[in-house]
Write a protein that holds these residues in place. Structure first.
Motif, PDB file in Angstrom:
ATOM      1  N   GLY A 166       0.856  -1.184   0.000  1.00 14.83           N
ATOM      2  CA  GLY A 166       0.000   0.000   0.000  1.00 14.83           C
ATOM      3  C   GLY A 166       0.885   1.224   0.000  1.00 14.83           C
ATOM      4  N   PHE A 167       0.585   2.184   0.894  1.00 15.13           N
ATOM      5  CA  PHE A 167       1.401   3.387   0.969  1.00 15.13           C
ATOM      6  C   PHE A 167       2.551   3.182   1.948  1.00 15.13           C
ATOM      7  CE2 PHE A 167      -1.579   5.733  -1.516  1.00 15.13           C
ATOM      8  CZ  PHE A 167      -0.825   6.783  -2.029  1.00 15.13           C
ATOM      9  N   GLY A 168       3.392   2.205   1.631  1.00 12.98           N
ATOM     10  CA  GLY A 168       4.537   1.924   2.479  1.00 12.98           C
ATOM     11  C   GLY A 168       5.491   0.959   1.798  1.00 12.98           C
ATOM     12  N   GLU A 169       6.580   0.668   2.464  1.00  9.63           N
ATOM     13  CA  GLU A 169       7.557  -0.292   1.974  1.00  9.63           C
ATOM     14  C   GLU A 169       7.178  -1.676   2.497  1.00  9.63           C
ATOM     15  OE1 GLU A 169       9.850  -2.670   0.648  1.00  9.63           O
ATOM     16  OE2 GLU A 169      10.482  -0.680  -0.039  1.00  9.63           O
ATOM     17  N   LEU A 193       4.931  -4.800  -4.051  1.00  5.76           N
ATOM     18  CA  LEU A 193       5.827  -3.775  -4.588  1.00  5.76           C
ATOM     19  C   LEU A 193       6.835  -3.390  -3.526  1.00  5.76           C
ATOM     20  CD1 LEU A 193       4.774  -0.698  -6.666  1.00  5.76           C
ATOM     21  CD2 LEU A 193       6.230  -0.364  -4.670  1.00  5.76           C
ATOM     22  N   THR A 194       8.075  -3.159  -3.940  1.00  4.94           N
ATOM     23  CA  THR A 194       9.130  -2.782  -3.008  1.00  4.94           C
ATOM     24  C   THR A 194      10.144  -1.876  -3.688  1.00  4.94           C
ATOM     25  OG1 THR A 194      10.944  -3.613  -1.613  1.00  4.94           O
ATOM     26  CG2 THR A 194      10.401  -4.899  -3.576  1.00  4.94           C
ATOM     27  N   THR A 195      10.837  -1.075  -2.890  1.00  2.00           N
ATOM     28  CA  THR A 195      11.958  -0.286  -3.409  1.00  2.00           C
ATOM     29  C   THR A 195      13.277  -1.029  -3.230  1.00  2.00           C
ATOM     30  OG1 THR A 195      12.363   0.841  -1.303  1.00  2.00           O
ATOM     31  CG2 THR A 195      10.776   1.864  -2.815  1.00  2.00           C
ATOM     32  N   LEU A 196      13.271  -2.119  -2.461  1.00  2.00           N
ATOM     33  CA  LEU A 196      14.467  -2.891  -2.105  1.00  2.00           C
ATOM     34  C   LEU A 196      15.492  -2.063  -1.334  1.00  2.00           C
ATOM     35  CD1 LEU A 196      15.338  -5.267  -5.112  1.00  2.00           C
ATOM     36  CD2 LEU A 196      14.319  -5.865  -2.910  1.00  2.00           C
ATOM     37  N   ALA A 197      15.085  -0.893  -0.854  1.00  3.64           N
ATOM     38  CA  ALA A 197      16.020  -0.018  -0.158  1.00  3.64           C
ATOM     39  C   ALA A 197      16.396  -0.543   1.225  1.00  3.64           C
ATOM     40  CB  ALA A 197      15.437   1.383  -0.033  1.00  3.64           C
ATOM     41  N   LEU A 238      17.664 -11.021   2.668  1.00  5.60           N
ATOM     42  CA  LEU A 238      16.257 -10.698   2.448  1.00  5.60           C
ATOM     43  C   LEU A 238      15.865 -10.954   0.993  1.00  5.60           C
ATOM     44  CD1 LEU A 238      13.798  -9.754   3.951  1.00  5.60           C
ATOM     45  CD2 LEU A 238      14.451  -7.383   3.499  1.00  5.60           C
ATOM     46  N   CYS A 239      16.785 -10.716   0.077  1.00  9.70           N
ATOM     47  CA  CYS A 239      16.513 -11.026  -1.336  1.00  9.70           C
ATOM     48  C   CYS A 239      16.257 -12.524  -1.513  1.00  9.70           C
ATOM     49  CB  CYS A 239      17.690 -10.588  -2.208  1.00  9.70           C
ATOM     50  SG  CYS A 239      17.827  -8.802  -2.424  1.00  9.70           S
ATOM     51  N   GLU A 240      17.024 -13.331  -0.811  1.00 12.45           N
ATOM     52  CA  GLU A 240      16.833 -14.783  -0.894  1.00 12.45           C
ATOM     53  C   GLU A 240      15.494 -15.183  -0.299  1.00 12.45           C
ATOM     54  OE1 GLU A 240      20.202 -16.607   0.953  1.00 12.45           O
ATOM     55  OE2 GLU A 240      21.630 -15.845  -0.559  1.00 12.45           O
ATOM     56  N   ARG A 241      15.100 -14.525   0.786  1.00 14.35           N
ATOM     57  CA  ARG A 241      13.797 -14.832   1.400  1.00 14.35           C
ATOM     58  C   ARG A 241      12.651 -14.478   0.465  1.00 14.35           C
ATOM     59  NH1 ARG A 241      12.700 -12.783   7.249  1.00 14.35           N
ATOM     60  NH2 ARG A 241      11.070 -14.369   7.034  1.00 14.35           N
ATOM     61  N   ASN A 254      20.982  -4.973  -5.072  1.00 16.52           N
ATOM     62  CA  ASN A 254      19.925  -5.886  -4.622  1.00 16.52           C
ATOM     63  C   ASN A 254      19.127  -6.441  -5.807  1.00 16.52           C
ATOM     64  OD1 ASN A 254      20.403  -5.817  -1.849  1.00 16.52           O
ATOM     65  ND2 ASN A 254      19.121  -4.007  -1.544  1.00 16.52           N
ATOM     66  N   ILE A 255      18.855  -5.587  -6.796  1.00 16.59           N
ATOM     67  CA  ILE A 255      18.128  -6.045  -7.980  1.00 16.59           C
ATOM     68  C   ILE A 255      18.920  -7.123  -8.709  1.00 16.59           C
ATOM     69  CG2 ILE A 255      17.312  -5.372 -10.278  1.00 16.59           C
ATOM     70  CD1 ILE A 255      16.626  -2.629  -9.075  1.00 16.59           C
TER      71      ILE A 255
END
Length: 268
Positions: A71-74, A100-104, A110-113, A149-150
């Motif tokens: 929503g309106f958040g990460e 949706l994420t910014t991956l920031a 966490l990418c693996e998760r 991260n991408i």
């Protein structure tokens, strides 16, 4: 069919949603220029796991649909995110899950998760072709971290033979007004809200604290049809709040709905 009958037809509650959008959190680390977060006055927090499960059990959809967990958040600031995905895959195995994420806020672990979670699709918001352009948009110095991260997310996905769909935003911004939040686009003339007249009436939008709202552009949840923790969906969509909203949209009377005045969403 007369105009009145069309209005009454839309008042009827149908437990049939093409998309279920649950805002898992409205916490965020960015201050993006396209997002009206600075105008947000509603409480900030994260939907806990138990409340999430209560919502899913109440909706009880029996056919294939989509679940959006953002929503309106990460989304990754939600410590229950992967538990929620796991629950959805068990409760609604035919659902397509998406966030949706910014991956920031991510790292390699966490990418693996994300890849191992079983989520079907991830959209990565990363605008700009350089660190300077990124900072102008996100107001943070996270460009290289996000790019790393991408790359690792894609690398680990291939290594794991994952079927996850990873979509990265284009370099050009897709700007919305978010009602009265911004004024990037001129509102279309003689528009009818797509929540009333088209496909968006089949999208169920719920905030992290349980309020059912018309759409994702109501960033401050100013239009509340009811709270899913105190009323069931049938009660909410048969409520006076919902009926008044529908009537106002058909009559183009936005006196009670200031968020709708500068909305740039067309009837699509």
């Amino acid at each position: 069919m007369s105009r009145l009958k069309k209005i009454l037809k839309h008042f009827l509650y149908r437990n049939r949603w093409a998309q279920v959008r649950i805002e898992n959190t409205n916490l965020c680390v960015n201050e993006c220029i396209m997002c009206p977060r600075e105008k947000m006055t509603r409480p900030k927090g994260t939907m806990n796991y138990e409340d999430f499960c209560r919502i899913i059990k109440q909706i009880n959809i029996k056919y294939k649909s989509e679940l959006h967990l953002h929503g309106f958040g990460e989304a990754l600031l939600d410590s229950y995110l992967f538990d929620k995905i796991k629950y959805i895959k068990k409760f609604w195995p035919n659902f397509t899950t998406y966030f949706l994420t910014t991956l920031a806020t991510a790292d390699k672990g966490l990418c693996e998760r994300i890849i191992d979670s079983g989520v079907d699709s991830v959209y990565i918001s990363c605008y700009g072709n350089s660190a300077d352009e990124y900072k102008k948009i996100f107001k943070r110095d996270n460009y290289q971290k996000v790019i790393n991260n991408i790359n690792y997310l894609k690398e680990y996905s291939m290594k794991s033979n994952s079927k996850i769909k990873i979509t990265q935003s284009s370099t050009s911004l897709n700007l919305h007004n978010y009602g009265n939040g911004r004024y990037y686009n001129k509102p279309p003339i003689n528009r009818i809200c797509p929540v009333v007249s088209n496909r968006r009436k089949y999208i169920l939008q719920i905030t992290w604290d349980g309020y059912v709202i018309p759409c994702c552009f109501d960033y401050d949840a100013t239009i509340r049809f009811g709270n899913i923790f105190s009323k069931n969906l049938k009660e909410i969509f048969n409520s006076n709040e919902y009926k008044e909203f529908k009537t106002a949209q058909y009559n183009k009377d936005y006196s009670k709905y200031k968020i709708c005045v500068n909305c740039d969403k067309r009837d699509i």
